[in-house]
Each structure stands twice: as structure tokens, then as C-alpha cells.
Motif scaffolding. Structure first.
Motif, PDB file in Angstrom:
ATOM      1  N   GLN A 404       0.833  -1.196   0.000  1.00  0.00           N
ATOM      2  CA  GLN A 404       0.000   0.000   0.000  1.00  0.00           C
ATOM      3  C   GLN A 404       0.874   1.254   0.000  1.00  0.00           C
ATOM      4  O   GLN A 404       0.556   2.243  -0.667  1.00  0.00           O
ATOM      5  CB  GLN A 404      -0.922   0.001   1.218  1.00  0.00           C
ATOM      6  CG  GLN A 404      -2.001  -1.073   1.183  1.00  0.00           C
ATOM      7  CD  GLN A 404      -2.874  -1.043   2.424  1.00  0.00           C
ATOM      8  OE1 GLN A 404      -3.028  -0.016   3.061  1.00  0.00           O
ATOM      9  NE2 GLN A 404      -3.439  -2.185   2.783  1.00  0.00           N
ATOM     10  N   VAL A 405       1.959   1.220   0.759  1.00  0.00           N
ATOM     11  CA  VAL A 405       2.875   2.356   0.782  1.00  0.00           C
ATOM     12  C   VAL A 405       3.479   2.583  -0.602  1.00  0.00           C
ATOM     13  O   VAL A 405       3.575   3.719  -1.083  1.00  0.00           O
ATOM     14  CB  VAL A 405       3.983   2.116   1.829  1.00  0.00           C
ATOM     15  CG1 VAL A 405       5.089   3.162   1.705  1.00  0.00           C
ATOM     16  CG2 VAL A 405       3.394   2.136   3.235  1.00  0.00           C
ATOM     17  N   ALA A 406       3.884   1.491  -1.270  1.00  0.00           N
ATOM     18  CA  ALA A 406       4.458   1.617  -2.609  1.00  0.00           C
ATOM     19  C   ALA A 406       3.424   2.114  -3.609  1.00  0.00           C
ATOM     20  O   ALA A 406       3.727   2.937  -4.493  1.00  0.00           O
ATOM     21  CB  ALA A 406       5.032   0.273  -3.061  1.00  0.00           C
ATOM     22  N   LEU A 407       2.187   1.637  -3.493  1.00  0.00           N
ATOM     23  CA  LEU A 407       1.141   2.055  -4.422  1.00  0.00           C
ATOM     24  C   LEU A 407       0.787   3.525  -4.248  1.00  0.00           C
ATOM     25  O   LEU A 407       0.581   4.248  -5.215  1.00  0.00           O
ATOM     26  CB  LEU A 407      -0.110   1.192  -4.207  1.00  0.00           C
ATOM     27  CG  LEU A 407      -0.027  -0.257  -4.689  1.00  0.00           C
ATOM     28  CD1 LEU A 407      -1.153  -1.072  -4.102  1.00  0.00           C
ATOM     29  CD2 LEU A 407      -0.071  -0.311  -6.202  1.00  0.00           C
ATOM     30  N   ALA A 408       0.704   3.964  -3.001  1.00  0.00           N
ATOM     31  CA  ALA A 408       0.295   5.335  -2.735  1.00  0.00           C
ATOM     32  C   ALA A 408       1.446   6.325  -2.865  1.00  0.00           C
ATOM     33  O   ALA A 408       1.225   7.526  -2.950  1.00  0.00           O
ATOM     34  CB  ALA A 408      -0.323   5.433  -1.334  1.00  0.00           C
ATOM     35  N   GLY A 409       2.692   5.814  -2.861  1.00  0.00           N
ATOM     36  CA  GLY A 409       3.839   6.700  -2.958  1.00  0.00           C
ATOM     37  C   GLY A 409       4.004   7.581  -1.738  1.00  0.00           C
ATOM     38  O   GLY A 409       4.290   8.779  -1.861  1.00  0.00           O
ATOM     39  N   ILE A 410       3.826   7.005  -0.551  1.00  0.00           N
ATOM     40  CA  ILE A 410       3.905   7.779   0.674  1.00  0.00           C
ATOM     41  C   ILE A 410       5.058   7.269   1.525  1.00  0.00           C
ATOM     42  O   ILE A 410       5.699   6.267   1.206  1.00  0.00           O
ATOM     43  CB  ILE A 410       2.595   7.698   1.478  1.00  0.00           C
ATOM     44  CG1 ILE A 410       2.294   6.248   1.869  1.00  0.00           C
ATOM     45  CG2 ILE A 410       1.446   8.297   0.697  1.00  0.00           C
ATOM     46  CD1 ILE A 410       1.088   6.088   2.770  1.00  0.00           C
ATOM     47  N   VAL A 411       5.311   7.958   2.617  1.00  0.00           N
ATOM     48  CA  VAL A 411       6.371   7.591   3.541  1.00  0.00           C
ATOM     49  C   VAL A 411       5.917   6.431   4.418  1.00  0.00           C
ATOM     50  O   VAL A 411       4.747   6.364   4.816  1.00  0.00           O
ATOM     51  CB  VAL A 411       6.759   8.813   4.411  1.00  0.00           C
ATOM     52  CG1 VAL A 411       7.840   8.439   5.425  1.00  0.00           C
ATOM     53  CG2 VAL A 411       7.228   9.962   3.529  1.00  0.00           C
ATOM     54  N   GLN A 412       6.851   5.520   4.710  1.00  0.00           N
ATOM     55  CA  GLN A 412       6.535   4.406   5.598  1.00  0.00           C
ATOM     56  C   GLN A 412       6.048   4.941   6.942  1.00  0.00           C
ATOM     57  O   GLN A 412       6.662   5.808   7.546  1.00  0.00           O
ATOM     58  CB  GLN A 412       7.784   3.547   5.817  1.00  0.00           C
ATOM     59  CG  GLN A 412       7.551   2.275   6.598  1.00  0.00           C
ATOM     60  CD  GLN A 412       7.036   1.148   5.720  1.00  0.00           C
ATOM     61  OE1 GLN A 412       7.118   1.243   4.506  1.00  0.00           O
ATOM     62  NE2 GLN A 412       6.509   0.101   6.320  1.00  0.00           N
ATOM     63  N   GLY A 413       4.911   4.429   7.402  1.00  0.00           N
ATOM     64  CA  GLY A 413       4.320   4.891   8.645  1.00  0.00           C
ATOM     65  C   GLY A 413       3.121   5.782   8.441  1.00  0.00           C
ATOM     66  O   GLY A 413       2.337   5.993   9.358  1.00  0.00           O
ATOM     67  N   TRP A 414       2.951   6.315   7.212  1.00  0.00           N
ATOM     68  CA  TRP A 414       1.762   7.118   6.919  1.00  0.00           C
ATOM     69  C   TRP A 414       0.590   6.197   6.585  1.00  0.00           C
ATOM     70  O   TRP A 414       0.758   5.023   6.281  1.00  0.00           O
ATOM     71  CB  TRP A 414       2.019   8.053   5.740  1.00  0.00           C
ATOM     72  CG  TRP A 414       2.918   9.200   6.062  1.00  0.00           C
ATOM     73  CD1 TRP A 414       3.697   9.347   7.175  1.00  0.00           C
ATOM     74  CD2 TRP A 414       3.143  10.340   5.253  1.00  0.00           C
ATOM     75  NE1 TRP A 414       4.401  10.515   7.112  1.00  0.00           N
ATOM     76  CE2 TRP A 414       4.081  11.165   5.945  1.00  0.00           C
ATOM     77  CE3 TRP A 414       2.671  10.783   4.034  1.00  0.00           C
ATOM     78  CZ2 TRP A 414       4.534  12.371   5.452  1.00  0.00           C
ATOM     79  CZ3 TRP A 414       3.117  11.984   3.530  1.00  0.00           C
ATOM     80  CH2 TRP A 414       4.033  12.770   4.220  1.00  0.00           C
ATOM     81  N   CYS A 415      -0.619   6.778   6.623  1.00  0.00           N
ATOM     82  CA  CYS A 415      -1.826   6.002   6.314  1.00  0.00           C
ATOM     83  C   CYS A 415      -2.198   6.199   4.850  1.00  0.00           C
ATOM     84  O   CYS A 415      -2.431   7.328   4.416  1.00  0.00           O
ATOM     85  CB  CYS A 415      -2.988   6.441   7.209  1.00  0.00           C
ATOM     86  SG  CYS A 415      -4.541   5.573   6.846  1.00  0.00           S
ATOM     87  N   PRO A 416      -2.243   5.117   4.062  1.00  0.00           N
ATOM     88  CA  PRO A 416      -2.582   5.248   2.637  1.00  0.00           C
ATOM     89  C   PRO A 416      -4.069   5.186   2.351  1.00  0.00           C
ATOM     90  O   PRO A 416      -4.478   5.253   1.199  1.00  0.00           O
ATOM     91  CB  PRO A 416      -1.870   4.045   2.023  1.00  0.00           C
ATOM     92  CG  PRO A 416      -1.953   3.010   3.091  1.00  0.00           C
ATOM     93  CD  PRO A 416      -1.885   3.734   4.408  1.00  0.00           C
TER      94      PRO A 416
END
Length: 430
Positions: A404-416
Motif C-alpha cells: 500500500q505504501v508503494a502504491l500510494a507513494g507515501i512515507v513508511q508509517g503514513w496512512c494510505p
């Protein structure tokens, strides 16, 4: 603590009050209309108010005016003194989408008269067991390869015994070796979506040194045409009777909304409405929600620096019970390349950015064949044998948190969860 919070349905006669919002929320969800329901007119079960009389009558003996109608699924107010009257038990019912109804058409997309039977399924082949010589060869290959998953060495041993017996009558065994059997299996064409591949590598960037191994490596991605895979799923007669042709809202005997299969959810209904509102010519189409998924299971390691992770596809029209039974309702459509390098590059921003771009670009490239079918209906045959105008829509991606982190392109620990993911797949520049 005083009862400060009144019920929001006080105008309909509910006089309940609550100490906190938790009690108020539970009350509304239990006794009043679910505010999460789609705001669509639904058939209303018979109401006790329709045949009951009020306690008081006019002096001339006439019947008093009927009480005001209540909203759908709203129970009687607690302080209403309406005498109960025997009513039939309410029945379960479904309310189907009024526009994306999935009506049958002919092979040219023209609507058919009501109750027209589906055309016969014809594969167009004069040899029904091709590429096998006969039914015995097909059944033997199916048993050894699919059911028993017998090793090549044991297959050769079995075929050798078979050939010795057949030689007594100057006859031959169905196959002379495991290689011939595997070649026949690979030659099956009907309903097949063959595997293809493409390669990608890091684009030259003068701002970063080029002597890093991950920049000079070519990454190979294997995939199948998702449009052909979906066509095979839609054309599978095994799904007949376990397939939904239109979004719907289902209500149980208690008058409560029931969610079960994908097409009974709010997403299918709302997107069906959106698709029709964007182009009224899509009325009568079949909405085909595309469900993707990927896990972190490593399938293989290639040349010591690339791992392949499988990408799966299913469609929301198929019932959940079929998917859970593994009845060919979930199909692998790709193996995504995951670049690896020395640990010293793990915190390199360029390497981390490249991994994300490789992941997104690979999925975008694989899904390209679906792009046209997301705007222009495609004629496809369905499990019941009828043809329909099908419109594709990316619906969901099933993944655990790291993906989900990779798909959303967000920082590890954030909520996608609140990040809009799927449109990025079709928007990545190739």
C-alpha cells in the motif's frame, strides 16, 4: 449527567435523548435509517400504518386522518400509540441499478427482444481435442500435469511402461515422452492468454553517477493481456448463476441493508451512476469492476538481483463464494520485477525513487489494454451465453501495508487509506 443530545429524528416522533454521542449513534443505527445507505428510492415493505386506525374517532364516526408517512426503514416512534395490526412478514428484495442493467445484445451490440435465448457456443474447431490426438491424450495430460502434478522423470517412466504394452499390438502410447506432452499442453490456444514480457531500465540522469549496478541493469517483467484474461473470465460458463450483471441494493426481512458480494456495495452503485452520467449512451452496459492484488511472496530469483512478485486479477461480478473456492476466478496476470542492490544503496533517494517508478510503470504498462474499454463499451460474451456491452472500471487493489505504501507513494508509517491510488496506474507516462 443530563440527557442533552436529542434524537435527530425528533420530527418523526422520536423523543429519546442521550448523554453522549456514542449512545446517540448506536440508537440511530439500530432504530432509524442507516445514513450510509445510497440515497435511492427503494420499494417499501407494507407498513402497519397503512391499515391501522387511530385511537380516537370523530364524533360522527368517521375515520381519523392517517398519520404522516415515515421514511423507508424507519420504525414506529416510541411514543406513537398506534394499535398493532397483523401484517404479512416483509420479504427480502433487491433494487437493481436503473441505468447500468447489463441487458443482452447481439454480437454487433444491438439490443435483443425480451426472452431471446443465448446463441450456441461454437469454438469453430473441427478437432475438439486439438492439439491432442484424441480424448484419451487430453485426459492423460490433464491427470498427470494438473491433478497429480507428476514429475517429468515419473511421467517418462509411466510412458515407457505404456509403450512396452502397446508395442505388442504395434501400437503407440499417447505420448513418447514428457517433452511431447508438455509441448501439446503449451500448444493449447482456445481461451488462452499467452505470457509476454517487456524490459525496462533506469533512464540516464546526468545528476547522478552511472557506475551504480542497479542503473545499468535491464529489468524484465512478464505479464498477460488483462483484456484477454477478463474476456476468458466473462466467457466462463462455470460462473453462470454465480455472477451479477448489474449493481444492486439488497434488503433483508428486517428492512436492513445487506452487503455480501462486490456488486451489492456502494462503490458499484455510485460508479455505475457516474459512468452513465458521463455518457448516456452507456445505458444498458455491464459494469465490470477490475480487482487487482499482489502479495510479497517471492516466486524466483533471477540473475541474483531481481525478485518477481505475482500480480493477480479478478472481476467484481463473480460471487465471493466462487473466489474463495479457487474456481479459476483469480488469475495471475504479471510478475513484477523488484530491483535489489547492495545494502549501501538502501537509503539512496535515487534508488528508492527508481523502485517506485519501476513498480508503478510496470503496472501501468500491464493495464494499458484496458484503457479503451474504460470509455468505450466492449462486446463480450457472459457466463449465461449472452453478449453484453461491457465497460471496465478499476475498482480495488488488495495489498498488505508495505505494498500500500508503494502504491500510494507515501512515507513508511503514513496512512494510505485516504490516498487515491488507482487513477495513478493509468496516468503514469510510459
Amino acid at each position: 449527567m443530563s440527557m442533552k443530545l436529542p434524537c435527530p429524528f425528533a420530527a418523526q416522533g422520536c423523543s429519546e435523548r442521550f448523554k453522549d454521542r456514542g449512545g446517540l449513534t448506536n440508537h440511530v443505527r439500530t432504530y432509524h435509517r442507516n445514513l450510509n445507505l445510497i440515497d435511492t428510492p427503494l420499494p417499501r415493505p407494507p407498513s402497519p400504518l397503512s391499515s391501522g386506525l387511530s385511537e380516537s374517532s370523530e364524533s360522527d364516526g368517521s375515520r381519523s386522518p392517517s398519520p404522516p408517512a415515515l421514511p423507508p426503514f424507519l420504525p414506529l416512534p416510541f411514543d406513537a400509540n398506534v394499535p398493532p395490526s397483523p401484517t404479512p412478514e416483509p420479504a427480502e428484495f433487491r433494487n437493481y441499478h436503473p441505468k447500468l442493467t447489463g441487458v443482452p445484445v447481439d454480437e454487433n451490440g444491438e439490443p435483443l427482444p425480451a426472452n431471446t435465448p443465448p446463441p450456441p457456443r461454437v469454438d469453430g474447431s473441427d478437432e475438439p481435442w486439438f492439439p491432442f490426438e484424441d480424448e484419451s491424450g487430453f485426459r492423460l495430460a490433464d491427470f498427470l500435469y494438473r491433478e497429480e502434478e507428476m514429475s517429468a522423470k515419473k511421467i517418462d517412466y509411466l510412458l515407457e511402461i505404456w509403450a512396452l504394452d502397446k508395442a505388442k499390438n504395434d501400437d503407440l502410447a499417447p505420448f513418447n515422452s514428457n517433452t511431447q506432452m508438455y509441448s501439446a499442453i503449451d500448444a493449447i490456444e482456445f481461451g488462452d492468454a499467452p505470457w509476454q514480457s517487456f524490459s525496462m531500465k533506469f533512464a540516464d540522469d546526468s545528476d547522478h553517477p552511472a557506475n551504480m549496478p542497479w542503473k545499468s541493469t535491464s529489468y524484465e517483467v512478464w505479464y498477460r493481456n488483462p483484456a484477454q484474461v477478463i474476456s476468458n473470465l466473462l466467457d466462463n460458463p462455470d460462473f453462470d448463476g454465480q455472477f451479477d450483471y448489474a449493481p444492486f441494493v439488497e434488503v433483508d426481512k428486517r428492512g436492513q441493508r445487506r452487503w455480501n458480494d462486490f456488486m451489492s456495495g456502494n462503490w458499484a452503485w455510485r460508479h455505475g451512476t457516474q459512468i452513465y452520467d458521463e455518457d448516456n449512451s452507456r445505458e444498458g452496459c455491464l459494469l465490470c469492476p477490475v480487482i487487482l492484488g499482489s502479495d510479497k511472496t517471492t516466486v524466483s530469483v533471477a540473475t541474483g538481483h531481481v525478485e518477481y512478485h505475482p500480480l493477480y486479477l479478478s472481476i467484481g461480478n463473480i460471487h465471493n463464494t466462487v473466489r474463495r473456492a479457487h474456481c479459476n476466478a483469480v488469475v495471475p496476470i504479471g510478475f513484477l520485477a523488484i530491483p535489489k542492490s547492495d545494502r549501501k544503496y538502501d537509503n539512496d533517494p535515487a534508488f528508492r525513487k527508481f523502485k517506485r517508478e519501476l513498480y508503478h510503470t510496470s503496472i501501468s504498462r500491464i493495464l494499458q489494454p484496458l484503457r479503451d474499454g474504460m470509455t468505450t463499451p466492449v462486446i463480450q460474451r457472459c457466463p449465461d451465453g449472452h453478449f453484453r456491452r461491457v465497460i471496465y472500471e478499476l475498482a480495488a487493489f488488495i495489498a498488505d501495508y508495505p505494498e500500500q505504501v508503494a502504491l500510494a507513494g507515501i512515507v513508511q508509517g503514513w496512512c494510505p487509506k485516504r490516498v487515491l491510488i488507482l487513477p495513478a496506474f493509468v496516468g503514469v507516462h510510459l
